[in-house]
Design a protein around this motif. Structure first.
Motif, PDB file in Angstrom:
ATOM      1  N   GLN A  30     -21.247   0.936  36.069  1.00  0.00           N
ATOM      2  CA  GLN A  30     -22.610   1.437  36.026  1.00  0.00           C
ATOM      3  C   GLN A  30     -22.621   2.883  35.564  1.00  0.00           C
ATOM      4  OE1 GLN A  30     -24.529   1.776  39.865  1.00  0.00           O
ATOM      5  NE2 GLN A  30     -26.515   1.228  39.014  1.00  0.00           N
ATOM      6  N   LYS A  31     -23.575   3.203  34.706  1.00  0.00           N
ATOM      7  CA  LYS A  31     -23.695   4.568  34.199  1.00  0.00           C
ATOM      8  C   LYS A  31     -24.778   5.328  34.961  1.00  0.00           C
ATOM      9  CE  LYS A  31     -22.491   3.490  29.381  1.00  0.00           C
ATOM     10  NZ  LYS A  31     -22.978   3.591  27.983  1.00  0.00           N
ATOM     11  N   ALA A  32     -24.647   6.630  34.992  1.00  0.00           N
ATOM     12  CA  ALA A  32     -25.700   7.472  35.541  1.00  0.00           C
ATOM     13  C   ALA A  32     -26.873   7.495  34.566  1.00  0.00           C
ATOM     14  CB  ALA A  32     -25.183   8.887  35.776  1.00  0.00           C
ATOM     15  N   VAL A  33     -28.094   7.432  35.109  1.00  0.00           N
ATOM     16  CA  VAL A  33     -29.280   7.467  34.264  1.00  0.00           C
ATOM     17  C   VAL A  33     -30.240   8.528  34.764  1.00  0.00           C
ATOM     18  CG1 VAL A  33     -29.113   5.046  33.605  1.00  0.00           C
ATOM     19  CG2 VAL A  33     -30.433   5.677  35.613  1.00  0.00           C
ATOM     20  N   SER A  34     -31.072   8.987  33.875  1.00  0.00           N
ATOM     21  CA  SER A  34     -32.076   9.981  34.231  1.00  0.00           C
ATOM     22  C   SER A  34     -33.047   9.392  35.245  1.00  0.00           C
ATOM     23  CB  SER A  34     -32.847  10.423  32.983  1.00  0.00           C
ATOM     24  OG  SER A  34     -33.877  11.308  33.322  1.00  0.00           O
ATOM     25  N   GLY A  35     -33.271  10.113  36.311  1.00  0.00           N
ATOM     26  CA  GLY A  35     -34.181   9.646  37.349  1.00  0.00           C
ATOM     27  C   GLY A  35     -33.483   8.982  38.505  1.00  0.00           C
ATOM     28  N   MET A  36     -32.175   8.691  38.382  1.00  0.00           N
ATOM     29  CA  MET A  36     -31.424   8.094  39.477  1.00  0.00           C
ATOM     30  C   MET A  36     -30.904   9.220  40.373  1.00  0.00           C
ATOM     31  SD  MET A  36     -28.003   5.662  39.437  1.00  0.00           S
ATOM     32  CE  MET A  36     -28.786   4.407  38.449  1.00  0.00           C
ATOM     33  N   GLY A  37     -31.129   9.121  41.664  1.00  0.00           N
ATOM     34  CA  GLY A  37     -30.702  10.154  42.592  1.00  0.00           C
ATOM     35  C   GLY A  37     -29.198  10.315  42.630  1.00  0.00           C
ATOM     36  N   ASN A  38     -28.749  11.531  42.860  1.00  0.00           N
ATOM     37  CA  ASN A  38     -27.312  11.795  42.916  1.00  0.00           C
ATOM     38  C   ASN A  38     -26.646  11.116  44.098  1.00  0.00           C
ATOM     39  OD1 ASN A  38     -27.458  13.450  40.647  1.00  0.00           O
ATOM     40  ND2 ASN A  38     -27.939  15.278  41.864  1.00  0.00           N
ATOM     41  N   SER A  39     -27.461  10.714  45.091  1.00  0.00           N
ATOM     42  CA  SER A  39     -26.896  10.080  46.283  1.00  0.00           C
ATOM     43  C   SER A  39     -26.498   8.639  46.034  1.00  0.00           C
ATOM     44  CB  SER A  39     -27.909  10.138  47.434  1.00  0.00           C
ATOM     45  OG  SER A  39     -29.098   9.431  47.082  1.00  0.00           O
ATOM     46  N   VAL A  40     -26.938   8.061  44.898  1.00  0.00           N
ATOM     47  CA  VAL A  40     -26.617   6.664  44.586  1.00  0.00           C
ATOM     48  C   VAL A  40     -25.235   6.601  43.944  1.00  0.00           C
ATOM     49  CG1 VAL A  40     -27.297   4.616  43.295  1.00  0.00           C
ATOM     50  CG2 VAL A  40     -29.050   6.129  44.249  1.00  0.00           C
ATOM     51  N   PRO A  41     -24.249   5.970  44.613  1.00  0.00           N
ATOM     52  CA  PRO A  41     -22.914   5.903  44.020  1.00  0.00           C
ATOM     53  C   PRO A  41     -22.893   4.990  42.802  1.00  0.00           C
ATOM     54  CG  PRO A  41     -23.032   4.544  46.000  1.00  0.00           C
ATOM     55  CD  PRO A  41     -24.336   5.286  45.921  1.00  0.00           C
ATOM     56  N   LEU A  42     -22.180   5.400  41.768  1.00  0.00           N
ATOM     57  CA  LEU A  42     -22.063   4.576  40.571  1.00  0.00           C
ATOM     58  C   LEU A  42     -21.130   3.412  40.857  1.00  0.00           C
ATOM     59  CD1 LEU A  42     -21.893   7.278  37.760  1.00  0.00           C
ATOM     60  CD2 LEU A  42     -23.873   6.013  38.623  1.00  0.00           C
ATOM     61  N   LEU A  43     -21.522   2.254  40.423  1.00  0.00           N
ATOM     62  CA  LEU A  43     -20.840   1.025  40.807  1.00  0.00           C
ATOM     63  C   LEU A  43     -19.740   0.668  39.817  1.00  0.00           C
ATOM     64  CD1 LEU A  43     -22.400  -2.121  42.236  1.00  0.00           C
ATOM     65  CD2 LEU A  43     -21.176  -2.367  40.084  1.00  0.00           C
ATOM     66  N   HIS A  44     -18.695   0.076  40.358  1.00  0.00           N
ATOM     67  CA  HIS A  44     -17.590  -0.478  39.570  1.00  0.00           C
ATOM     68  C   HIS A  44     -17.317  -1.857  40.157  1.00  0.00           C
ATOM     69  CE1 HIS A  44     -13.636  -0.607  37.499  1.00  0.00           C
ATOM     70  NE2 HIS A  44     -13.213  -1.157  38.622  1.00  0.00           N
ATOM     71  N   LYS A  45     -17.582  -2.919  39.383  1.00  0.00           N
ATOM     72  CA  LYS A  45     -17.559  -4.268  39.930  1.00  0.00           C
ATOM     73  C   LYS A  45     -16.764  -5.221  39.049  1.00  0.00           C
ATOM     74  CE  LYS A  45     -20.677  -8.056  41.266  1.00  0.00           C
ATOM     75  NZ  LYS A  45     -20.043  -8.210  42.588  1.00  0.00           N
ATOM     76  N   THR A  46     -16.012  -6.107  39.679  1.00  0.00           N
ATOM     77  CA  THR A  46     -15.302  -7.154  38.949  1.00  0.00           C
ATOM     78  C   THR A  46     -15.892  -8.507  39.299  1.00  0.00           C
ATOM     79  OG1 THR A  46     -13.623  -7.367  40.686  1.00  0.00           O
ATOM     80  CG2 THR A  46     -13.159  -5.832  38.890  1.00  0.00           C
ATOM     81  N   LEU A  47     -15.924  -9.396  38.331  1.00  0.00           N
ATOM     82  CA  LEU A  47     -16.418 -10.749  38.535  1.00  0.00           C
ATOM     83  C   LEU A  47     -15.849 -11.649  37.449  1.00  0.00           C
ATOM     84  CD1 LEU A  47     -19.944 -11.319  37.086  1.00  0.00           C
ATOM     85  CD2 LEU A  47     -18.935  -9.036  37.015  1.00  0.00           C
ATOM     86  N   THR A  48     -16.169 -12.936  37.530  1.00  0.00           N
ATOM     87  CA  THR A  48     -15.715 -13.911  36.542  1.00  0.00           C
ATOM     88  C   THR A  48     -16.914 -14.565  35.882  1.00  0.00           C
ATOM     89  OG1 THR A  48     -13.709 -14.399  37.794  1.00  0.00           O
ATOM     90  CG2 THR A  48     -14.407 -16.049  36.193  1.00  0.00           C
ATOM     91  N   LEU A  49     -16.846 -14.745  34.573  1.00  0.00           N
ATOM     92  CA  LEU A  49     -17.860 -15.516  33.856  1.00  0.00           C
ATOM     93  C   LEU A  49     -17.207 -16.750  33.255  1.00  0.00           C
ATOM     94  CD1 LEU A  49     -20.813 -14.501  31.717  1.00  0.00           C
ATOM     95  CD2 LEU A  49     -19.091 -15.962  30.626  1.00  0.00           C
ATOM     96  N   LEU A  50     -17.782 -17.905  33.544  1.00  0.00           N
ATOM     97  CA  LEU A  50     -17.345 -19.155  32.937  1.00  0.00           C
ATOM     98  C   LEU A  50     -18.311 -19.518  31.821  1.00  0.00           C
ATOM     99  CD1 LEU A  50     -16.371 -21.438  35.979  1.00  0.00           C
ATOM    100  CD2 LEU A  50     -14.845 -20.206  34.424  1.00  0.00           C
ATOM    101  N   ALA A  51     -17.825 -19.487  30.588  1.00  0.00           N
ATOM    102  CA  ALA A  51     -18.609 -19.920  29.437  1.00  0.00           C
ATOM    103  C   ALA A  51     -18.363 -21.416  29.265  1.00  0.00           C
ATOM    104  CB  ALA A  51     -18.205 -19.150  28.188  1.00  0.00           C
TER     105      ALA A  51
END
Length: 342
Positions: free
Chosen positions: A214-235
């Motif tokens: 997840q990237k930081a965006v304008s208007g997002m509070g500094n208290s919100v931690p930026l997310l790093h997530k792993t998952l699986t996609l089955l095509a």
């Protein structure tokens, strides 16, 4: 925080569960599966109370339609019908098809992480074997909903995405670019960076490990931690309602489940057809593993009353039974695949 826990919702689900009781003789013991299917295969049942596939399917559809109509009447606000989208003109640009819209009582509400960010997505929360409002059915992202899709994945603790119709991405301009092109060409927009590793191919699907940043965006509070997530996609590849292919794909889905808490997104172009079949089939196979009593109309009704376009044809309805039979004849192979968790 993400689900709508209301009395009306629980009453709605309870009515959906009663679908099975409106279909005489629909519940059967696993030991009687062959006899049950033999009766269903006959379009001329021996008794008036017996049901063929066609008659049972028609009864389920009629019961679900009655539940939906009662729900619409009980709201006393026709504009809030499950067939209509009342969240504003902007949301209409976020629906691929005007006749497949979320039941507002079961729609996941996205968290607005930035100023004036929309909370709408065309998706519904559906029950699995043990939990209400757990897994999700949604459409493949539109160009205008790619960020919303990744918000859904990250905000609702999704560990697995089961996707159909991805082979039409290049030819269908209504499907947004939302996946990495390769391990060297990640997907990136102003909100997310999504990376992948080399996929693994099976006869029924391509398995992509994904990492979402997840990237930081304008208007997002500094208290919100930026997310790093792993998952699986089955095509998923086209199974054409072949029971062996459907069951093999279910094995693959089960093996990719991460934990009891993580959710599964089932999605296809319209958010109902192929992904709905896989969702219902998953519930039935988990029931087969957990119990000796099956009621296909109950499983179908519990999802179809929320997303009416799920299991749209009698051929899909037949497929549900035939996959159950194949799984049973496979001597519980399904139950030995993966960690057995939901």
């Amino acid at each position: 925080m993400h689900t709508i826990q209301t009395v009306a919702q629980y009453v709605y689900l309870h009515k959906a569960a009663l679908v099975g009781h409106t279909v005489a003789g629909s519940t059967f013991q696993v030991k009687d599966m062959n006899a049950r299917l033999a009766a269903l295969e006959s379009e001329k049942p021996d008794t008036e109370s017996a049901l063929s596939y066609s008659r049972e399917f028609e009864a389920v559809v009629a019961a679900c339609d009655a539940i939906i109509n009662q729900y619409n009447e009980s709201t006393q606000q026709p504009e809030e019908s499950v067939y209509q989208n009342t969240s504003g003109v902007a949301d209409k640009r976020k629906n691929r098809l005007s006749n497949i819209l979320p039941n507002q009582a079961f729609r996941p509400v996205l968290i607005a992480e930035a100023h004036k960010e929309d909370t709408y997505i065309n998706a519904v929360l559906v029950p699995n074997l043990t939990r209400d409002n757990h897994d999700l059915l949604t459409q493949l992202p539109l160009p205008s909903t790619v960020t919303d899709f990744w918000r859904l994945v990250t905000q609702f603790n999704v560990g697995l995405v089961v996707a159909f119709d991805l082979d039409s991405m290049d030819s269908d301009q209504t499907i947004g670019d939302f996946l990495p092109k390769s391990e060297k060409k990640p997907f990136e927009n102003d909100r997310y960076l999504v990376e992948t590793e080399p996929p693994r191919e099976s006869t029924v699907a391509w398995e992509f490990p994904l990492t979402v940043h997840q990237k930081a965006v304008s208007g997002m509070g500094n208290s919100v931690p930026l997310l790093h997530k792993t998952l699986t996609l089955l095509a998923c590849k086209d199974h054409k309602l072949d029971p062996e292919s459907v069951l093999e794909l279910q094995y693959k889905i089960k093996s990719c489940r991460l934990s009891k808490k993580s959710r599964i997104i089932f999605m296809c172009r319209n958010g109902a057809d192929q992904c709905g079949l896989m969702c219902v089939q998953s519930i039935l196979l988990d029931r087969l593993e957990a119990d000796q009593c099956l009621a296909v109309p109950v499983a179908v009704g519990s999802i179809k009353a929320i997303r009416p376009q799920v299991i749209p044809t009698v051929d899909q309805y037949k497929c549900l039974y035939r996959v159950l039979k194949l799984a049973h004849e496979s001597k519980n192979v399904y139950g030995n695949v993966g960690d057995g968790s939901l």
